[in-house]
Design a protein around this motif. Structure first.
Motif, PDB file in Angstrom:
ATOM      1  N   ASN A 218      -6.513   1.407  -9.727  1.00  0.00           N
ATOM      2  CA  ASN A 218      -6.878   0.876  -8.412  1.00  0.00           C
ATOM      3  C   ASN A 218      -5.769  -0.028  -7.885  1.00  0.00           C
ATOM      4  O   ASN A 218      -4.851  -0.409  -8.618  1.00  0.00           O
ATOM      5  N   PHE A 219      -5.876  -0.393  -6.619  1.00  0.00           N
ATOM      6  CA  PHE A 219      -4.809  -1.108  -5.934  1.00  0.00           C
ATOM      7  C   PHE A 219      -4.514  -2.460  -6.572  1.00  0.00           C
ATOM      8  O   PHE A 219      -3.359  -2.800  -6.828  1.00  0.00           O
TER       9      PHE A 219
ATOM     10  N   MET B  95       0.834  -1.201   0.000  1.00  0.00           N
ATOM     11  CA  MET B  95       0.000   0.000   0.000  1.00  0.00           C
ATOM     12  C   MET B  95       0.875   1.261   0.000  1.00  0.00           C
ATOM     13  O   MET B  95       0.551   2.260  -0.655  1.00  0.00           O
ATOM     14  N   GLN B  96       1.999   1.213   0.710  1.00  0.00           N
ATOM     15  CA  GLN B  96       2.918   2.360   0.714  1.00  0.00           C
ATOM     16  C   GLN B  96       3.483   2.601  -0.690  1.00  0.00           C
ATOM     17  O   GLN B  96       3.586   3.735  -1.150  1.00  0.00           O
ATOM     18  N   ASP B  97       3.826   1.509  -1.359  1.00  0.00           N
ATOM     19  CA  ASP B  97       4.369   1.635  -2.709  1.00  0.00           C
ATOM     20  C   ASP B  97       3.311   2.108  -3.699  1.00  0.00           C
ATOM     21  O   ASP B  97       3.617   2.769  -4.700  1.00  0.00           O
ATOM     22  N   TYR B  98       2.069   1.776  -3.426  1.00  0.00           N
ATOM     23  CA  TYR B  98       0.953   2.108  -4.321  1.00  0.00           C
ATOM     24  C   TYR B  98       0.568   3.582  -4.238  1.00  0.00           C
ATOM     25  O   TYR B  98       0.051   4.150  -5.218  1.00  0.00           O
ATOM     26  N   ALA B  99       0.858   4.223  -3.116  1.00  0.00           N
ATOM     27  CA  ALA B  99       0.378   5.586  -2.853  1.00  0.00           C
ATOM     28  C   ALA B  99       0.592   6.565  -4.012  1.00  0.00           C
ATOM     29  O   ALA B  99      -0.322   7.312  -4.367  1.00  0.00           O
ATOM     30  N   PRO B 100       1.770   6.603  -4.667  1.00  0.00           N
ATOM     31  CA  PRO B 100       1.966   7.577  -5.760  1.00  0.00           C
ATOM     32  C   PRO B 100       1.101   7.306  -6.982  1.00  0.00           C
ATOM     33  O   PRO B 100       0.985   8.167  -7.864  1.00  0.00           O
ATOM     34  N   TYR B 101       0.504   6.105  -7.072  1.00  0.00           N
ATOM     35  CA  TYR B 101      -0.234   5.715  -8.274  1.00  0.00           C
ATOM     36  C   TYR B 101      -1.746   5.644  -8.050  1.00  0.00           C
ATOM     37  O   TYR B 101      -2.486   5.243  -8.947  1.00  0.00           O
ATOM     38  N   LYS B 102      -2.220   6.037  -6.858  1.00  0.00           N
ATOM     39  CA  LYS B 102      -3.627   5.813  -6.520  1.00  0.00           C
ATOM     40  C   LYS B 102      -4.588   6.618  -7.397  1.00  0.00           C
ATOM     41  O   LYS B 102      -5.769   6.254  -7.517  1.00  0.00           O
TER      42      LYS B 102
ATOM     43  N   LYS C  36      -1.127  -6.214  -9.774  1.00  0.00           N
ATOM     44  CA  LYS C  36      -1.024  -7.121 -10.921  1.00  0.00           C
ATOM     45  C   LYS C  36       0.000  -6.617 -11.926  1.00  0.00           C
ATOM     46  O   LYS C  36       0.848  -7.385 -12.415  1.00  0.00           O
ATOM     47  N   LEU C  37      -0.045  -5.323 -12.233  1.00  0.00           N
ATOM     48  CA  LEU C  37       0.902  -4.752 -13.197  1.00  0.00           C
ATOM     49  C   LEU C  37       2.336  -4.843 -12.677  1.00  0.00           C
ATOM     50  O   LEU C  37       3.248  -5.229 -13.416  1.00  0.00           O
ATOM     51  N   THR C  38       2.531  -4.520 -11.407  1.00  0.00           N
ATOM     52  CA  THR C  38       3.881  -4.567 -10.830  1.00  0.00           C
ATOM     53  C   THR C  38       4.417  -5.995 -10.822  1.00  0.00           C
ATOM     54  O   THR C  38       5.603  -6.230 -11.074  1.00  0.00           O
ATOM     55  N   TYR C  39       3.546  -6.952 -10.557  1.00  0.00           N
ATOM     56  CA  TYR C  39       3.946  -8.365 -10.581  1.00  0.00           C
ATOM     57  C   TYR C  39       4.382  -8.766 -11.988  1.00  0.00           C
ATOM     58  O   TYR C  39       5.428  -9.404 -12.158  1.00  0.00           O
ATOM     59  N   GLU C  40       3.590  -8.390 -12.996  1.00  0.00           N
ATOM     60  CA  GLU C  40       3.917  -8.759 -14.372  1.00  0.00           C
ATOM     61  C   GLU C  40       5.238  -8.122 -14.805  1.00  0.00           C
ATOM     62  O   GLU C  40       6.084  -8.767 -15.441  1.00  0.00           O
ATOM     63  N   VAL C  41       5.429  -6.843 -14.463  1.00  0.00           N
ATOM     64  CA  VAL C  41       6.669  -6.152 -14.820  1.00  0.00           C
ATOM     65  C   VAL C  41       7.868  -6.800 -14.120  1.00  0.00           C
ATOM     66  O   VAL C  41       8.922  -7.024 -14.726  1.00  0.00           O
ATOM     67  N   THR C  42       7.687  -7.132 -12.852  1.00  0.00           N
ATOM     68  CA  THR C  42       8.788  -7.739 -12.088  1.00  0.00           C
ATOM     69  C   THR C  42       9.205  -9.077 -12.682  1.00  0.00           C
ATOM     70  O   THR C  42      10.399  -9.376 -12.797  1.00  0.00           O
TER      71      THR C  42
END
Length: 501
Positions: free
Chosen positions: A173-174, A162-169, A179-185
């Motif tokens: 949506n969370f 949630m802390q990492d998500y804050a700049p993208y809210k 999901k996007l961060t997982y795919e990119v990683t």
């Protein structure tokens, strides 16, 4: 109207070559490139050389979110320089991507910094080991993200995510973010193992230059390299080796302005502070004058005269050694002979036939042969003639880092052969050190050095002298049994000259 028309190599692969890296961001290139059919030519170049091939490796354009600039570096062979994309920038971006709240979960800052440093240390082994370590770290990150996807609020990593998500809210949506961060990683995890030497690939800087108006291109890189030198000056108090381009560009400007006073290309430039300015050649001349005013020690390395295209100009280590010779406290005692100048030779002028005159004529003939041999032995540039305390000496510099020091005549006016002088073989470093001596007492100087650093070749027979010299300067020579026998006999007969200097 005269315009600047030079080869881009004097920015990215100059003569003389030099060591060290310098780098730059791409935003100012994008702003100043030409447009063709509405397309920015640098954007097209970047897509062809970076975006497209890197996307194919990582199978995602999200790798392009990492802002990577360009770098000019020595070639791995240390023979010249090349332009490439900045691997240093990729490393910084990748480590930053692995330094989010989800990555730090369960550790304090000091522990996580130590972990990242252990990954970076793998570079000391090999890039392949570093890529494997990065891949493992990305795999661990992906597993944590997968746990959040599967368990959502019940995941132990939920709060960190949630802390990492804050700049993208405000953008998504969370769950979409996770999901996007997982795919990119996961794409990064597999892609880093396929990266290989992509960031060491040599870029075509001539094609890069063709994306710009030539006058604006060289002014742009004068500003880029000037700004880089300001950074180095602030960090170390010294200028970077890339400073040589600024001096070259200043000289070129002077040539053009001499016939075209109105010559004044302009560019748009964003400073490191973010301030946008218009920049022209007047601005460069002012900044260059201020820079050289702060660094009077910064002088262009004047090359010895070599044949055009001589690859020794590209030998970084050799050029670094040669540059030492041009310091004021060394070159005050030496000067390169002008091209085409030969060392004085003499012919027999004996009017009285006597053993003494015959011996002197033979010695003069031998000195002439030594001069001819050294002048044609593949030296760098022209012979260096001694002056002041080194008057009468000549130095011959070779691409293997050796210097041959020789005194042919006691006095060049009388052409009397030097009979108490040996041939000295030393390194360029020792030549520089020796040249600073108040008096050239070579014997005493030799005693301060390891035996391998400086040698004397005695003037016994010419054949023996030539063979010894060839071995030192790495020239091919044939072994003659009769030469060895002659030398051994000279020792038996006590004919070895009493050579003191």
């Amino acid at each position: 109207m005269e315009r600047l028309n030079y080869d881009a190599s004097f920015i990215f692969d100059p003569i003389p070559s030099y060591d060290g890296d310098w780098q730059f961001t791409l935003n100012n290139l994008l702003k100043n490139a030409k447009k063709e059919n509405g397309q920015n030519l640098f954007q097209k170049y970047w897509e062809e050389t970076y975006a497209k091939p890197l996307t194919e490796i990582f199978q995602t354009r999200h790798i392009l979110d990492f802002k990577v600039g360009m770098m000019c570096s020595p070639k791995p062979t240390k023979k010249g320089r090349f332009l490439h994309y900045s691997y240093v920038d990729l490393i910084g971006n990748m480590l930053s991507f692995l330094n989010k709240a989800i990555d730090n979960y369960g550790t304090n800052k000091e522990e996580h910094d130590k972990y990242l440093q252990s990954i970076l240390d793998k570079l000391g082994t090999s890039e392949e080991d570093f890529h494997i370590a990065i891949s493992e770290a990305l795999k661990a990150k992906a597993q944590r993200l997968k746990d959040v996807m599967d368990n959502e609020i019940n995941s132990e990593y939920f709060e960190a995510t949630m802390q990492d998500y804050a700049p993208y809210k405000n953008q998504m949506n969370f769950l979409n973010y996770v999901k996007l961060t997982y795919e990119v990683t996961t794409k990064f995890e597999s892609g880093i193992l396929k990266l290989g030497s992509f960031y060491r690939k040599e870029l075509d800087y001539q094609k890069l230059a063709s994306c710009f108006d030539p006058d604006e291109f060289y002014l742009l890189f004068a500003k880029i390299i000037y700004e880089y030198n300001l950074i180095r000056e602030k960090e170390s108090g010294y200028l970077d080796n890339s400073y040589s381009f600024l001096a070259t560009y200043r000289d070129i400007l002077n040539e053009i302005i001499a016939t075209n006073k109105r010559y004044n290309p302009q560019i748009l430039y964003t400073l490191p502070s973010g301030k946008k300015i218009r920049y022209n050649r007047w601005d460069f001349q002012k900044e260059y004058a201020e820079l050289i005013g702060r660094h009077p020690e910064a002088k262009r390395f004047k090359l010895p005269i070599l044949e055009e295209g001589d690859e020794r100009y590209k030998d970084i280590e050799l050029m670094a050694k040669l540059s030492q010779i041009y310091t004021d406290d060394v070159f005050v005692n030496w000067e390169f002979l002008p091209k085409g100048t030969v060392i004085k030779k003499t012919s027999s002028d004996s009017r009285v036939v006597s053993k003494e005159s015959i011996d002197k004529d033979a010695l003069r003939a031998e000195v002439n042969k030594r001069i001819t041999f050294l002048e044609n032995s593949g030296i760098i540039g022209t012979p260096i003639k001694g002056k002041n305390t080194f008057n009468g000496y000549y130095a011959f510099v070779y691409s293997n880092g050796k210097v041959i020091l020789e005194k042919f005549w006691e006095n060049e006016e009388t052409m009397n052969p030097a009979t108490k002088a040996a041939t000295y073989v030393m390194t360029i470093e020792n030549f520089v050190e020796m040249s600073k001596l108040p008096k050239p007492n070579l014997i005493e100087f030799m005693q301060t050095l390891p035996n391998i650093d400086m040698k004397r070749i005695f003037h016994t027979s010419y054949a023996f002298w030539e063979r010894c010299l060839c071995n030192e300067i790495a020239l091919e020579t044939k072994y003659h049994l009769e030469d060895a026998i002659e030398f051994i006999n000279s020792l038996k007969n006590g004919e070895l000259k009493n050579e003191q200097q």
